[in-house]
Design an enzyme around this catalytic site. Sequence first.
Site, PDB file in Angstrom:
ATOM      1  N   CYS A   1       1.670   0.145  -2.139  1.00 44.96           N
ATOM      2  CA  CYS A   1       1.932  -0.230  -0.747  1.00 44.96           C
ATOM      3  C   CYS A   1       3.140   0.562  -0.227  1.00 44.96           C
ATOM      4  O   CYS A   1       3.993   1.005  -0.999  1.00 44.96           O
ATOM      5  CB  CYS A   1       2.221  -1.719  -0.633  1.00 44.96           C
ATOM      6  SG  CYS A   1       0.805  -2.775  -1.004  1.00 44.96           S
TER       7      CYS A   1
ATOM      8  N   GLU B   1       5.738  -0.512   1.379  1.00 46.94           N
ATOM      9  CA  GLU B   1       7.002  -1.188   1.088  1.00 46.94           C
ATOM     10  C   GLU B   1       7.463  -0.905  -0.335  1.00 46.94           C
ATOM     11  O   GLU B   1       8.640  -0.657  -0.582  1.00 46.94           O
ATOM     12  CB  GLU B   1       6.858  -2.710   1.286  1.00 46.94           C
ATOM     13  CG  GLU B   1       6.467  -3.109   2.679  1.00 46.94           C
ATOM     14  CD  GLU B   1       4.958  -3.208   2.911  1.00 46.94           C
ATOM     15  OE1 GLU B   1       4.541  -4.009   3.751  1.00 46.94           O
ATOM     16  OE2 GLU B   1       4.186  -2.472   2.250  1.00 46.94           O
TER      17      GLU B   1
END
Length: 134
Positions: free
Chosen positions: A53, A55
């Site tokens: 991801c 993040e």
Amino acid sequence: MSGDPLIDAAVAVRANAYAPYSRFHVGAALRGADGRIFAGCNTENAAYPQGICAEGGAISAMVAAGQRRITDIVICGGGDRPCAPCGGCRQKIREFGAPDLRIRMVGPTGAVLLVRTLGELLPDAFGPEDLMKA
């Protein structure tokens, strides 16, 4: 350009996302305790659960640079709905961010769509301090 370096970094890095399977491009940028900005984009993999991801990529860049605290974070999705961090990323953010950490979710032009604290997105979270009590 929004004029906010963190938003601009999240929007810019989203363009580098590798998402040939979902076609869902995400960028994330965070500020470390020393003020530096770290960015990451989602990176998919043919072995689908092995992707990263946005993040997580930004957090890894921050940690690789020796930082251990997130002071601000922006997540950029591709539509007019906010792209909130998945459950796993909420926990990853919690490892380095306090419950009052502001999380801004922006659209592809940098327009702010939603602002929440980490505590609102992950109430009653299990964090590093819980292990230190054991």
